[in-house]
Write an enzyme that holds these catalytic residues in place. Structure first.
Site, short mmCIF file in Angstrom:
data_model
loop_
_atom_site.label_atom_id
_atom_site.label_comp_id
_atom_site.label_asym_id
_atom_site.label_seq_id
_atom_site.Cartn_x
_atom_site.Cartn_y
_atom_site.Cartn_z
CG HIS A 1 0.29 10.16 7.47
ND1 HIS A 1 -0.81 9.47 7.00
CD2 HIS A 1 0.06 11.48 7.21
CE1 HIS A 1 -1.66 10.33 6.46
NE2 HIS A 1 -1.16 11.55 6.59
CG HIS B 1 -0.73 8.48 2.41
ND1 HIS B 1 -1.44 7.31 2.25
CD2 HIS B 1 -0.47 8.58 3.74
CE1 HIS B 1 -1.62 6.74 3.44
NE2 HIS B 1 -1.03 7.49 4.35
CB THR C 1 -5.98 8.07 6.21
OG1 THR C 1 -4.63 7.61 6.18
CG2 THR C 1 -6.06 9.41 6.92
CB THR C 2 -4.94 2.73 6.28
OG1 THR C 2 -4.34 2.79 7.58
CG2 THR C 2 -4.11 3.54 5.30
CG HIS D 1 2.53 5.52 6.30
ND1 HIS D 1 2.20 5.34 7.62
CD2 HIS D 1 1.47 6.16 5.74
CE1 HIS D 1 1.01 5.84 7.86
NE2 HIS D 1 0.53 6.35 6.73
CG HIS E 1 -1.78 -1.19 1.35
ND1 HIS E 1 -2.87 -1.41 0.54
CD2 HIS E 1 -1.72 -2.25 2.20
CE1 HIS E 1 -3.44 -2.56 0.87
NE2 HIS E 1 -2.76 -3.09 1.87
#
Length: 207
Positions: A59, A34, A141-142, A32, A6
């Protein structure tokens, strides 16, 4: 560092911590990224400021130090905090603090691959100004998207060259062995949440 199918995720040591304004101490767990990258999605941030989306969002996930572990903290209402930062494109000049990280992306091209980063300074990978931010109570958000996250969205941003952004957007493959693009959640309705800021203006935001 791992390609989890992801995003690219960096595990962080528990000695790395963050203290909120109310004195709550949070333990770092992982960071991580995005991003967008597909032809119709040039920006991939999950937050917007004044309706503007940025090219990438970072994040840094933490959990409340009063709990024994992230797995426990993620289930409770005051368990998590995320420090978020935007990335902006700086023409031509590369951010040398990101060279090591970006060079290692080739080692985690496929889902499940892991590599070790050495000599990485996380502070160097964040904006210079960590004191000015937006804050609100929101969700992950996941999945499972639980609403137990204290968000701190930095006003300052990380500057990367266009080439560095391109490499981050196009280096990893997902579970289907397709280039991992658009790994972000769309902006959600506020639902009466209050977004606060600890500053009135931030003249260096687009420095």
């Amino acid at each position: 560092m791992i390609n989890n199918g992801h995003t690219v995720q960096i595990s962080l040591p528990p000695t790395m911590r963050m203290t909120a304004p109310d004195g709550t101490e949070y333990v770092a767990k992982q960071m991580h990224y995005h991003w967008g990258g597909a032809s119709s999605e040039v920006s991939g941030s999950e937050h917007t400021v004044d309706g503007i989306r940025h090219v990438i969002e970072i994040h840094v996930v933490h959990y409340n130090a009063k709990y024994e572990s992230y797995d426990i903290a993620k289930e409770v209402s005051d368990g998590l905090a995320v420090l978020a930062a935007f990335v902006e494109i700086q023409e031509y000049a590369e951010n040398t603090y990101y060279t090591n990280f970006i060079n290692h992306l080739a080692n985690v091209r496929y889902t499940g691959q892991i590599t070790t980063l050495r000599g990485l300074d996380i502070l160097d990978m964040l904006p210079r100004d960590l004191q000015h931010y937006y804050s609100y109570e929101g969700s992950l958000t996941t999945p499972p998207c639980t609403e137990n996250v204290h968000w701190f969205v930095l006003a300052d941003s990380v500057k990367l060259s266009r080439s560095q952004v391109w490499k981050l957007e196009n280096s990893l493959l997902n579970y289907q062995n397709e280039t991992l693009h658009n790994d972000y959640r769309r902006t959600q309705p506020l639902h009466h949440r209050v977004v606060e800021a600890n500053f009135r203006s931030f003249p260096n935001q687009r420095e």
